[in-house]
Design a protein around this motif. Structure first.
Motif, short mmCIF file in Angstrom:
data_model
loop_
_atom_site.label_atom_id
_atom_site.label_comp_id
_atom_site.label_asym_id
_atom_site.label_seq_id
_atom_site.Cartn_x
_atom_site.Cartn_y
_atom_site.Cartn_z
N PHE A 30 -74.55 36.27 -48.60
CA PHE A 30 -75.38 36.44 -49.80
C PHE A 30 -74.74 37.42 -50.77
CE2 PHE A 30 -78.37 38.98 -52.23
CZ PHE A 30 -78.92 37.99 -53.03
N ILE A 31 -74.24 38.55 -50.24
CA ILE A 31 -73.58 39.53 -51.09
C ILE A 31 -72.42 38.88 -51.85
CG2 ILE A 31 -72.14 41.62 -51.07
CD1 ILE A 31 -73.83 42.54 -48.62
N ILE A 32 -71.64 38.08 -51.13
CA ILE A 32 -70.50 37.41 -51.76
C ILE A 32 -70.97 36.37 -52.76
CG2 ILE A 32 -68.53 35.89 -51.32
CD1 ILE A 32 -68.15 37.40 -48.66
N ALA A 33 -72.02 35.63 -52.41
CA ALA A 33 -72.55 34.61 -53.33
C ALA A 33 -73.10 35.26 -54.60
CB ALA A 33 -73.63 33.79 -52.64
N MET A 34 -73.82 36.37 -54.44
CA MET A 34 -74.36 37.07 -55.61
C MET A 34 -73.24 37.62 -56.47
SD MET A 34 -77.46 37.76 -56.81
CE MET A 34 -76.85 37.28 -58.43
N LEU A 35 -72.24 38.20 -55.81
CA LEU A 35 -71.05 38.67 -56.53
C LEU A 35 -70.37 37.50 -57.23
CD1 LEU A 35 -68.82 40.69 -57.25
CD2 LEU A 35 -67.93 40.43 -54.93
N GLY A 36 -70.28 36.37 -56.53
CA GLY A 36 -69.67 35.19 -57.13
C GLY A 36 -70.40 34.73 -58.38
N VAL A 37 -71.72 34.84 -58.38
CA VAL A 37 -72.51 34.49 -59.57
C VAL A 37 -72.15 35.43 -60.72
CG1 VAL A 37 -74.85 34.49 -60.53
CG2 VAL A 37 -74.41 33.42 -58.32
N HIS A 38 -72.01 36.72 -60.42
CA HIS A 38 -71.62 37.67 -61.47
C HIS A 38 -70.21 37.38 -61.99
CE1 HIS A 38 -74.71 40.65 -59.64
NE2 HIS A 38 -75.25 39.90 -60.57
N LEU A 39 -69.30 37.04 -61.09
CA LEU A 39 -67.93 36.71 -61.51
C LEU A 39 -67.91 35.43 -62.33
CD1 LEU A 39 -65.90 37.51 -58.25
CD2 LEU A 39 -66.50 39.04 -60.14
N SER A 40 -68.78 34.50 -61.99
CA SER A 40 -68.88 33.25 -62.74
C SER A 40 -69.36 33.50 -64.17
CB SER A 40 -69.85 32.30 -62.03
OG SER A 40 -70.01 31.11 -62.75
N ARG A 41 -70.30 34.42 -64.32
CA ARG A 41 -70.78 34.77 -65.66
C ARG A 41 -69.66 35.40 -66.49
NH1 ARG A 41 -75.98 38.34 -65.63
NH2 ARG A 41 -75.79 37.88 -67.84
N ILE A 42 -68.88 36.27 -65.85
CA ILE A 42 -67.73 36.86 -66.54
C ILE A 42 -66.77 35.75 -66.97
CG2 ILE A 42 -65.67 38.28 -66.21
CD1 ILE A 42 -67.41 39.93 -64.17
N GLY A 43 -66.48 34.84 -66.03
CA GLY A 43 -65.58 33.74 -66.33
C GLY A 43 -66.06 32.90 -67.50
N GLU A 44 -67.34 32.57 -67.49
CA GLU A 44 -67.89 31.73 -68.57
C GLU A 44 -67.75 32.40 -69.92
OE1 GLU A 44 -70.06 28.50 -70.40
OE2 GLU A 44 -68.79 28.76 -68.64
#
Length: 475
Positions: A239-253
């Protein structure tokens, strides 16, 4: 090699052996297996289950095996069922049948979950360290852009003007929460399952607390059945990694949008972009796109493990063999992604003039009119309507709000006096928002200073944990 079979009259079918074999992916737990075996060996010697002489032989063999694993000299074979059988094979090869004594008082059930938990302790700290580097990159960029005013967006439409440093530093706040979740994970999950045996504890492993502390844990879990069946720690890590991944995805977008010809807000450094095999002019924001894409993989791995754990009865079940690959994959992909994303952010060149160019477009100053009237004790419902009338007038006149004249404002509403002019511009709108969380230059500057202080504390906390574990064989 298998660690069972005495009561069987025949070997498993080839299909069964292939299905059962996990050594291809759980081999990365080998250093942790050595660590646990060394602690366990001390207990066996202390209880005279293994003699001091035999214990010295086994310890020397384990240390040599650790070195051979690290150098690649010792590897698993197709005949090894899992990391445990491979390690025991190697141990017996080095010190003879006495090496098999290491198995007393432990089970693969408590051994594998201990190895797995130790793996995650180390690797989540590594993740936290990489996230810290990304936070520093955002903080540095924020400090460079405190004087840049940008259009703020909601619904991907112009909303209100903001300090661009606030837009950048919002990511630091989200990423710090991700690091905080790692620390929460360490606090909650830093208990050893070792000593649980298959499920009922062990008459040979009488002091799991002592073993746990020797392994770098704070102590031992309270229930041996829970200890071998618990995978909450793995699901939480995902979950920590998935939540972090969501934040990284927002940065990417955002970087994908900002680097487009239509925005032209940022130039991504060549080192963090790729080109096209057919279109020579292309410069693609591939790091940002992969950040966006891998977030789906992280979410999928979390979902995969949760489905495995659903309705798991009693103690250990073989279903739990499926717990490690989603975690290994997420950790691997994240540790590949984070350095690249950090490099992209740190080397990005922002087009300050282009960012500020449209900050007042789309009638982004309309809220200033409504707030101005509200401060004159005009009900906000009315103030909102009046501001809307101003927007309607500007749309028909083909002008922006800051271009409307004092006389035109008074015709729309008598309370729209000339002192509104001080707020009906970008600097006035920005500087009026002075709370600690708001977008004035002073507020954002103070917030970034605080972010730098927080990341210094984070680095100290990571260092403290890593120093505590630095004496371990696995390190």
């Amino acid at each position: 090699m298998t660690l069972w079979g005495g009561r069987f009259e025949s070997s498993p079918a080839q299909a069964m052996a292939a299905l059962s074999r996990s050594v291809g992916f759980d081999w990365r737990l080998a250093p942790y297996e050595i660590e646990v075996n060394l602690v366990h060996l001390s207990n066996l010697i202390e209880q005279s289950i293994v003699t001091k002489d035999d214990g010295a032989k086994i310890k020397a063999a384990l240390m040599e095996l650790a070195s051979d694993i690290g150098s690649g000299k010792f590897k698993y074979t197709p005949e090894d069922e899992d990391v445990h059988s491979a390690i025991e094979r190697g141990l017996i090869e080095k010190c003879g049948p006495v090496g098999g004594a290491i198995r007393a008082g432990r089970s693969r059930n408590d051994l594998v979950v201990t190895d797995f938990k130790l793996y995650l302790v180390d690797h989540l700290l590594e993740v936290a360290s990489e996230v810290s580097n990304l936070v520093k990159a955002f903080n540095a960029q924020s400090e460079k852009h405190l004087d840049v005013i940008a259009p703020g967006f909601t619904h991907t439409q112009h909303a209100q003007p903001i300090t661009f440093a606030q837009e950048l530093s919002k990511h630091s706040h989200a990423l710090l929460r991700d690091i905080d979740r790692v620390f929460d994970w360490l606090d909650r999950n830093n208990l050893s399952p070792f000593g649980a045996g298959a499920l009922a504890g062990s008459s040979i492993q009488k002091d799991p607390e002592k073993s746990g502390v020797a392994l770098g844990f704070n102590g031992a879990m309270a229930n041996s059945i829970d200890a071998v069946s618990d995978r909450d720690f793995a699901a939480e890590a995902l979950f920590i990694i998935a939540m972090l991944g969501v934040h990284l995805s927002r940065i990417g977008e955002e970087f994908i949008l900002w680097s487009s010809t239509e925005f032209n807000w940022v130039a991504i450094d060549d080192a963090y972009a790729t080109g096209s095999s057919i279109m020579p002019q292309k410069k693609n924001a591939d790091v940002a796109e992969l950040a966006r894409g891998k977030s789906g993989r992280f979410i999928g791995n979390l979902t995969s493990l949760l489905v495995v754990l659903k309705a798991m009865p009693f103690a250990y079940n073989r279903d739990l063999q499926e717990d490690k690959e989603p975690v290994f994959d997420s950790v691997d992909q994240l540790l590949i992604l984070l350095p690249a994303l950090t490099g992209m952010v740190a080397t990005a060149k922002f087009n300050k003039a282009q960012i500020s160019k449209t900050a007042s477009s789309g009638f982004s100053l309309a809220t200033e009119i409504a707030d101005f009237l509200a401060k004159k004790q005009i009900p906000f419902s009315i103030a909102h309507e009046v501001a809307g009338e101003c927007v309607k007038f500007c749309e028909k006149s083909g002008i922006e709000l800051h271009e409307i004249t004092d006389d035109q404002l008074l015709k729309i509403h008598p309370a729209l006096t000339k002192d509104l002019r001080a707020l009906l511009n970008l600097e006035g709108a920005i500087s009026s928002r002075t709370s600690a969380m708001a977008t004035s230059k002073k507020s954002v500057s103070q917030a970034v200073t605080q972010l730098n202080k927080e990341i210094t504390k984070v680095d100290a906390e990571i260092s403290k944990h890593q120093k505590r574990l630095s004496g371990m064989i696995r390190s």
